[in-house]
Design a protein around this motif. Structure first.
Motif, PDB file in Angstrom:
ATOM      1  N   ILE A  22      -1.325   3.002   8.919  1.00 40.91           N
ATOM      2  CA  ILE A  22      -2.534   3.376   8.172  1.00 40.91           C
ATOM      3  C   ILE A  22      -2.576   4.883   7.940  1.00 40.91           C
ATOM      4  O   ILE A  22      -2.948   5.352   6.857  1.00 40.91           O
ATOM      5  CB  ILE A  22      -3.793   2.897   8.921  1.00 40.91           C
ATOM      6  CG1 ILE A  22      -3.852   1.358   8.903  1.00 40.91           C
ATOM      7  CG2 ILE A  22      -5.057   3.477   8.298  1.00 40.91           C
ATOM      8  CD1 ILE A  22      -4.925   0.768   9.799  1.00 40.91           C
ATOM      9  N   LEU A  53       0.817  -1.220   0.000  1.00 36.47           N
ATOM     10  CA  LEU A  53       0.000   0.000   0.000  1.00 36.47           C
ATOM     11  C   LEU A  53       0.849   1.268   0.000  1.00 36.47           C
ATOM     12  O   LEU A  53       0.404   2.310  -0.465  1.00 36.47           O
ATOM     13  CB  LEU A  53      -0.946  -0.006   1.200  1.00 36.47           C
ATOM     14  CG  LEU A  53      -2.073  -1.050   1.146  1.00 36.47           C
ATOM     15  CD1 LEU A  53      -2.874  -1.045   2.438  1.00 36.47           C
ATOM     16  CD2 LEU A  53      -2.982  -0.789  -0.046  1.00 36.47           C
ATOM     17  N   ALA A  54       2.082   1.174   0.513  1.00 35.91           N
ATOM     18  CA  ALA A  54       2.970   2.341   0.469  1.00 35.91           C
ATOM     19  C   ALA A  54       3.293   2.704  -0.974  1.00 35.91           C
ATOM     20  O   ALA A  54       3.330   3.886  -1.345  1.00 35.91           O
ATOM     21  CB  ALA A  54       4.259   2.049   1.235  1.00 35.91           C
ATOM     22  N   TYR A  79      -0.366   5.624   5.116  1.00 35.25           N
ATOM     23  CA  TYR A  79      -1.032   5.240   3.868  1.00 35.25           C
ATOM     24  C   TYR A  79      -1.981   6.352   3.405  1.00 35.25           C
ATOM     25  O   TYR A  79      -1.970   6.769   2.244  1.00 35.25           O
ATOM     26  CB  TYR A  79      -1.859   3.971   4.059  1.00 35.25           C
ATOM     27  CG  TYR A  79      -1.092   2.691   4.245  1.00 35.25           C
ATOM     28  CD1 TYR A  79       0.190   2.510   3.738  1.00 35.25           C
ATOM     29  CD2 TYR A  79      -1.688   1.625   4.929  1.00 35.25           C
ATOM     30  CE1 TYR A  79       0.867   1.316   3.910  1.00 35.25           C
ATOM     31  CE2 TYR A  79      -1.016   0.425   5.107  1.00 35.25           C
ATOM     32  CZ  TYR A  79       0.258   0.280   4.598  1.00 35.25           C
ATOM     33  OH  TYR A  79       0.915  -0.910   4.779  1.00 35.25           O
ATOM     34  N   ALA A 106       0.904   4.960  -3.250  1.00 40.51           N
ATOM     35  CA  ALA A 106       0.789   6.415  -3.116  1.00 40.51           C
ATOM     36  C   ALA A 106       0.991   7.105  -4.465  1.00 40.51           C
ATOM     37  O   ALA A 106       0.476   8.205  -4.680  1.00 40.51           O
ATOM     38  CB  ALA A 106       1.817   6.929  -2.101  1.00 40.51           C
TER      39      ALA A 106
END
Length: 424
Positions: free
Chosen positions: A283, A178-179, A286, A182
């Motif tokens: 989170i 998930l990083a 994120y 971005a």
């Protein structure tokens, strides 16, 4: 003085200086191993015993503390070493050194075939961690994470594949996925590649090892106690140095030294709470990354480092090889910062790299050099010394992780379009 040496490499370093530096530092690692740290090879022999036993008990009963693909990877040295213990050890060490050399080469290629600070950092970092770098397989997820950061903009599908492979080997790299999202233009590519590699390997593992083997690393981790080197064991280890009779340090069924006695249950609860808070911080990073206008590769690299740092400091376990996980992304970050950030920001990244080198050196002091003292061998003076060094390392590691989060948050808020970037 060190700055002048670094500047010299930035101006005149080439492939020959990279090769010479790698050979020199790696010879030093092998000498340290041969002269002072030969007993650290115990885990390699443990891998060999487990792989030998696998042919009798089967994959579902082999190395349950690790994801299934690890058993396959650890079978390679068995084949190359003709099944013997000595052959296995030689093949294992050679394989880890090959990974190290490949990542060094990758840094050199990505930097336009020049020798700069990122390479110097990596050469020194592995040296400071010491022979342990080659006597565990944690250099593999470290290299995968570092390469994923390097390719995040250039070849995003490869970043997804590398992250998925890392997750299949050590689980925690799944949090890095998930990083990388971005960056809006590459979200779909990274996601498809990550799912194809990570989920694909999970399905293969399920077919060959079964459900219980697939989830065994999670159940194994949940059952572990308070490892003596962890951040959360530090208060009790300090108290034990003052009164060793109240606390016991012993090998647990999880092949790790844990502390037992008053206060352990409380600190285990606190570590669980810290893990939840750490996940909340991840989170939050994120969300900030997703809301950022155009986060650059440096900002994303800092988020990756922050995630790894949070996972290490909030956990109730902390083995010395965990520090390797930070080295790959940090080397990649040092390379990416060139011509992408302002001079003050470059100094910040270089300072973080310097702090990580100090942490690597302190970690080698903790294990293996002072570890016997930490276990109570050598008398009270050695116990106090080993405990003091471990506490210092842990406090520095905690401060380092906090600073990583602060810097990642700050870098995600910078609009590069409005910043005048200076050359390195």
């Amino acid at each position: 003085m060190l700055g002048r040496i670094q500047d010299w490499f930035d101006r005149r370093g080439n492939g020959w200086t990279v090769l010479g530096g790698w050979i020199l530092t790696r010879i030093l690692i092998l000498l340290i191993f041969a002269l002072f740290e030969r007993f650290v090879i115990g885990d390699v022999y443990y891998y060999h015993r487990k792989i030998v036993a696998m042919f009798d008990v089967g994959l579902p009963q082999t190395l349950n503390e690790y994801p299934t693909p690890v058993a396959w990877i650890l079978t390679i040295p068995y084949v190359l070493g003709a099944g013997t213990q000595t052959g296995y050890a030689i093949a294992f060490i050679a394989g880890m050194m090959a990974l190290d050399a490949a990542f060094t080469f990758l840094l050199w290629r990505h930097n336009g075939r020049t020798h700069d600070r990122s390479i110097n950092f990596w050469l020194l970092f592995v040296l400071f961690v010491g022979p342990l770098s080659y006597l565990r397989f944690d250099i593999l997820p470290a290299v995968l994470a570092g390469a994923a950061v390097l390719y995040a903009r250039r070849t995003p599908w490869l970043t997804g594949v590398l992250t998925g492979l890392g997750a299949a080997i050590k689980l925690w790299p799944a949090l890095l996925w998930l990083a990388f999202l971005a960056h809006r233009p590459t979200r779909r590519t990274v996601t498809v590649a990550f799912l194809a590699s990570g989920v694909g390997l999970a399905l293969v593992s399920l077919v060959f090892g079964g459900w219980s083997r697939l989830v065994s690393p999670l159940t194994w981790q949940s059952g572990r106690g308070l490892q003596i080197e962890s951040i959360w064991a530090t208060p009790l280890m300090i108290a034990r140095a003052g009164d060793p009779r109240q606390w016991t340090v012993d090998m647990s069924p999880f092949q790790a030294y844990e502390i037992f006695g008053p206060g352990v249950s409380v600190l285990l609860v606190l570590s669980n709470v810290a893990t939840l808070l750490g996940l909340a911080a991840i989170i939050a990073l994120y969300v900030r990354g997703f809301r950022a206008k155009a986060p650059d590769a440096v900002a994303v690299g800092l988020v990756v480092l922050s995630i790894v740092g949070i996972m290490i400091v909030t956990n109730k376990t902390l083995s010395p090889q965990y520090l390797l996980w930070l080295g790959g992304p940090m080397a990649a970050l040092l390379l990416l910062k060139r011509n992408q950030v302002t001079e003050p920001e470059q100094r910040t990244i270089r300072r973080l790299a310097g702090q990580l080198l100090v942490l690597a050196l302190l970690t080698q002091l903790v294990f293996p050099l002072l570890y016997n003292g930490l276990l109570g061998g050598g008398g009270r003076p050695m116990l106090v010394l080993a405990t003091a060094v471990t506490a210092l390392r842990n406090l520095a590691l905690l401060a380092f992780a906090v600073e990583l989060v602060i810097q990642a948050w700050r870098f995600l808020g910078v609009d590069r379009a409005s910043v005048s970037v200076e050359s390195a």
